[in-house]
Design a protein around this motif. Structure first.
Motif, PDB file in Angstrom:
ATOM      1  N   SER A 264       4.640  48.618  52.137  1.00 51.62           N
ATOM      2  CA  SER A 264       4.070  47.457  52.712  1.00 51.62           C
ATOM      3  C   SER A 264       4.720  46.667  53.896  1.00 51.62           C
ATOM      4  O   SER A 264       4.137  46.348  55.059  1.00 51.62           O
ATOM      5  CB  SER A 264       3.837  46.217  51.618  1.00 51.62           C
ATOM      6  N   THR A 268       3.071  46.233  57.616  1.00 51.98           N
ATOM      7  CA  THR A 268       3.208  45.071  58.474  1.00 51.98           C
ATOM      8  C   THR A 268       3.879  45.115  59.573  1.00 51.98           C
ATOM      9  O   THR A 268       3.246  44.707  60.686  1.00 51.98           O
ATOM     10  CB  THR A 268       3.782  43.947  57.433  1.00 51.98           C
ATOM     11  N   CYS A 278      -1.560  41.233  59.678  1.00 49.10           N
ATOM     12  CA  CYS A 278      -1.391  42.035  58.600  1.00 49.10           C
ATOM     13  C   CYS A 278      -0.372  40.983  57.503  1.00 49.10           C
ATOM     14  O   CYS A 278       0.422  40.589  58.002  1.00 49.10           O
ATOM     15  CB  CYS A 278      -0.629  43.449  58.675  1.00 49.10           C
ATOM     16  N   GLU A 280       1.605  41.022  53.596  1.00 48.91           N
ATOM     17  CA  GLU A 280       1.858  41.736  52.282  1.00 48.91           C
ATOM     18  C   GLU A 280       1.581  40.922  51.155  1.00 48.91           C
ATOM     19  O   GLU A 280       1.741  39.662  51.168  1.00 48.91           O
ATOM     20  CB  GLU A 280       3.557  41.731  52.291  1.00 48.91           C
ATOM     21  N   ASN A 306      -1.093  45.572  51.085  1.00 49.70           N
ATOM     22  CA  ASN A 306      -1.227  44.963  52.253  1.00 49.70           C
ATOM     23  C   ASN A 306      -2.819  44.274  52.153  1.00 49.70           C
ATOM     24  O   ASN A 306      -3.603  44.995  51.823  1.00 49.70           O
ATOM     25  CB  ASN A 306      -1.009  45.743  53.491  1.00 49.70           C
TER      26      ASN A 306
END
Length: 841
Positions: A264, A268, A278, A280, A306
């Protein structure tokens, strides 16, 4: 700046240019301010490249009072009647208001509501539907896009106009199938391998390289996700605490392994490099370490995935689950690219991922944590195969009277199986994710046209885990895990043992149609057998061969063979079944094309039979060594044998005798055999209880059975001159007459086509008695009966040789003989035995 100049300066691609008339030039005080959206975020949207997709939207105050109340305090001298034209693209409408909030018609306001600030546009301007509104209303509306964009970044659905329903885009709306990413995927995998070989671990460099072939935001995101799935393996050792978990992106990339937060975090950071929003998302998942049915209320979340913003809408993805699975038994990671977890629809994602913050469910109606715990766990294969959960809707099932059931729906032909085992704490533990067949007899799985039903019958009280496996009918791969349940059985049902079914399900198999079987007389439900006898009829679309197998937990295989008799016709397959024991039986059917002798038989159907009443006694079983073709069928038709008087395989006689007739169009040489398992009491060989008559094309096989019981009548034909006799078919003769039958005369080779014996029709004569003989023998000169003396028979007008013959006292045999010419040599047609006074027959 005039409105006309302002519009030209900002150069928006209006479909129809709007011009203000020269005679109504707007003064400095009443100038029109043009407000533009920041289109930097929308450069990749193909909609904006279409000039016709841009609209001019106006906002207006509904009345003068509302307008005055909405105006803030203005500096002296500023004209409160100044207006503003708001222009934005259709592709960005979800960021500003909503995708459904773009009006197809432009709003026109002919004049302002406040006379003091009134500005009259020209008739041409009004006709072209440019709206002029108060500056205070425009200021309020101009602030709205920023407010809504902030809400989108928080994962909240922007509020739509009151009259328009918000429609969320699904994955299928973004791309029809993953095949559209073939170019992007191939480049990302290839570039990733090259960078790994060059030991390049810099995030920015990697992103620039793998997204080189990407043209849109969606393709850039796809390249990042594919790179993550193919280059980062799950760190099982770090998860189990055997080694230190890697933290920095460079360490994770260099080692090629990480836990969920590594995926994740990298996702990102890589999205940030290409300008994709983006986030998490922390939460619970039904992955490694999850205990099915456990309460998560006070348990810290254990997973990260995500959410990405595309076109003003949030989508979900999980590269950790997309990269493969963990094999806890061997403490290893199994690489398996799973495309399902790329932009998964929230309605499907929620079955396995529950975010800490409700907004990240992205559902119109969010579910509670308790509901998430109760939901049935479904793997990605469940959705990719288009399966539907019919019942139950929760993962924990309690049996009712020792029984529980699971039902799934499907739209395309699908093969299923299942596994039931003692309950284990962890969901991803124990049984594998792939399976060839079942190894349990604690359930009944049936598949109909569009649904599967699994009836579970746990053998004892306790908790059980149930895994359902499936695969598309046409696939040759093993079946894969699709969903799981936990079954609690307080009290098991007292019942007989169900035989194992290694052929996946009960009833017709999903491949039956392709194998040539179109329908069955028995459904997939349990067949209740009455009187110990069961008949199965299958309809076929082409000539097939059939083999059957009958299994009972307590029955020997040799006995099972004597419980089956199959009849094969060009369009019908029939299996006669006998049940000598109470309980459950498995009847399996295997077929192949009739002509393709080199092709292996394939399983096409499996039926569960239940016999609770009368059973068949051992001496009533079918004769041993029955052929696969019982009764007239495809084989007899091909040989030219037709018009059988008995069209079924089983013939029952109450008198102990019968005649079976048919036509022999090819004039084949025929041979018949009568047999029985035991015939110790018979005074004559069983061949003496058959008598064949062949006239023109008609063949008559006369049978007289010596005692009660079951017999096999085998019919053979010599297809090629000088060749072997080939089996045509077997008849099963069941005699229920207590009176013993009398044997026929012993026939010799001179008895041939055209010969007919009218009298006597028995081969055992009374001693010292006169016996009437009547016989037709074509093409001979003389017919005689030879005993103590020779008696010549006379030819009558009907071409029948007849006469009365004395049987004598001391003779044992009378001979019926013929002379073919003037020679004294005679050929014996048949012999008759004479009863002896001291001999019991």
């Amino acid at each position: 700046m005039s409105a006309e100049v302002a519009i030209q300066k900002f150069s928006f691609p209006f479909a129809r240019a709007a011009h203000l008339s020269q005679e109504n030039d707007v003064t400095r005080k009443g100038c029109i301010q043009v407000k533009t959206l920041e289109l930097r975020e929308l450069q990749d949207d193909p909609v904006l490249s279409n000039p016709s997709s841009v609209r001019v939207i106006g906002a207006q105050a509904h009345n003068e009072k509302q307008a005055q109340e909405s105006l803030p305090e203005l500096p002296p001298g500023q004209d409160v009647a100044a207006a503003q034209v708001l222009v934005f693209g259709e592709a960005s409408k979800s960021t500003v208001l909503s995708r459904q909030c773009v009006f197809e018609k432009l709003i026109v306001e002919s004049e302002d509501q406040r006379p003091a600030a009134k500005r009259q546009l020209s008739s041409e301007s009004a006709a072209r539907t440019i709206t002029v509104v108060k500056k205070s209303a425009v200021r309020k509306e101009a602030d709205e896009p920023r407010h809504l964009q902030q809400k989108a970044q928080l994962g909240q659905r922007p509020r739509a106009c009151a009259s328009v329903t918000v429609t969320r885009k699904h994955r299928k709306d973004l791309f029809t199938s993953s095949d559209v990413f073939h170019r992007v995927d191939s480049h990302a995998v290839r570039a990733g391998a090259e960078l790994k070989e060059k030991c390049v671990y810099n995030v920015k460099t990697i992103v620039q390289s793998i997204t080189k072939e990407a043209r849109t935001e969606l393709e850039k995101l796809r390249a990042i996700w594919v790179w993550l799935c193919h280059n980062i393996e799950y760190d099982v050792s770090g998860y189990l605490g055997h080694s230190e978990k890697l933290s920095s992106p460079e360490e994770v990339i260099a080692a090629g392994r990480g836990v969920c937060c590594s995926y994740s975090n990298l996702c990102t950071e890589m999205c940030r490099e290409v300008g994709i929003e983006c986030q998490e998302v922390p939460g619970h998942s039904k992955g490694i370490g999850y205990r099915q049915g456990q309460s998560l209320k006070h348990v810290k979340s254990d997973h990260l995935w995500n959410a990405v913003l595309l076109g003003g809408q949030w989508f979900l993805l999980d590269a950790c689950w997309g990269a493969g699975r963990v094999d806890m038994e061997h403490e290893s990671f199994v690489k398996r690219f799973d495309d399902f977890y790329f932009l998964t629809d929230p309605e499907e994602f929620i079955d396995s991922h529950f975010p800490d913050e409700e907004k990240w469910q992205l559902l119109d109606i969010p579910i509670s944590l308790e509901e998430f715990e109760r939901r049935v766990f479904k793997t990605s294969a469940f959705f990719s195969m288009g399966l539907r959960l019919l019942r139950p809707h929760h993962c924990h099932i309690v049996t009712d009277n020792g029984e529980a059931s699971v039902s799934l729906g499907f739209s395309k032909p699908t093969t299923f199986t299942y596994e039931i085992t003692q309950h284990q704490d962890l969901l991803h533990c124990g049984a594998s994710e792939q399976k060839e067949s079942i190894n349990s007899s604690f359930g009944i799985l049936t598949v109909s046209h569009r649904s599967m039903k699994l009836q579970l019958l746990p053998p004892a009280s306790g908790m059980y885990d149930v895994k359902v496996f499936a695969r598309p009918e046409a696939a040759a791969t093993p079946l894969v895990w699709v969903c799981s349940f936990t079954v609690e059985c307080p009290t098991p049902r007292a019942m007989e043992e169900i035989p194992e079914n290694p052929f996946l399900s009960w009833g017709l198999q999903s491949v039956a149609g392709s194998l040539g079987v179109t329908s069955s007389s028995q459904s997939s439900e349990v067949a209740e057998v009455n009187e110990g006898v069961f008949d199965l009829v299958l309809k076929t679309s082409r000539p097939l061969m059939m083999l059957c197998e009958l299994v009972h937990p307590e029955m020997d295989a040799a006995i099972a063979k004597r419980c089956l008799a199959t009849q094969i016709k060009p369009d019908t397959l029939t299996c006669h079944v006998l049940c000598p024991l109470h309980g459950f039986y498995r009847l399996s059917v295997f077929v192949r094309d009739y002509e393709k002798t080199e092709v292996k038989f394939q399983n096409t159907a499996n039926f569960l039979l239940h016999c609770r009443g009368k059973v068949v006694s051992p001496h009533e079983l079918f004769p041993p060594n029955l052929g696969s073709a019982c009764g007239p069928g495809t084989r007899t038709s091909e040989a030219g044998l037709s018009k059988f008087s008995h069209t079924t395989a089983v013939v029952v006689t109450q008198q102990g005798k019968c005649n079976i007739t048919f036509h022999n169009h090819r004039d084949l040489e025929l041979h018949t055999v009568l047999s029985k398992e035991e015939n110790k009491s018979a005074a004559f060989p069983l061949s003496r209880y058959l008598f064949c008559t062949y006239t023109d094309t008609k063949v008559t096989v006369s049978i007289s059975l010596p005692d009660t019981g079951v017999y096999r009548l085998g019919l053979y034909a010599r297809i090629t001159p000088g060749g072997d006799f080939n089996p045509m078919c077997d008849f099963i003769l069941r005699n229920i007459c207590d009176q013993p039958g009398i044997p026929f005369p012993c026939v010799y080779s001179a008895w041939s086509k055209g010969c007919v014996l009218f009298e006597p029709r028995v081969g055992l004569l009374e001693p010292a008695s006169w016996v009437r003989f009547r016989v037709r023998v074509p093409g001979i000169q003389r017919v005689s009966v030879v005993g103590e003396t020779r008696t010549d028979l006379k030819l009558n007008k009907s071409r029948i040789w007849e006469g009365d013959v004395f049987s004598g006292n001391a003779l044992q045999v009378l001979k019926l003989a013929v002379s073919l010419g003037d020679s004294s040599d005679m050929a014996v047609l048949m012999t008759f035995d004479i009863k002896q006074q001291d001999k019991e027959v």
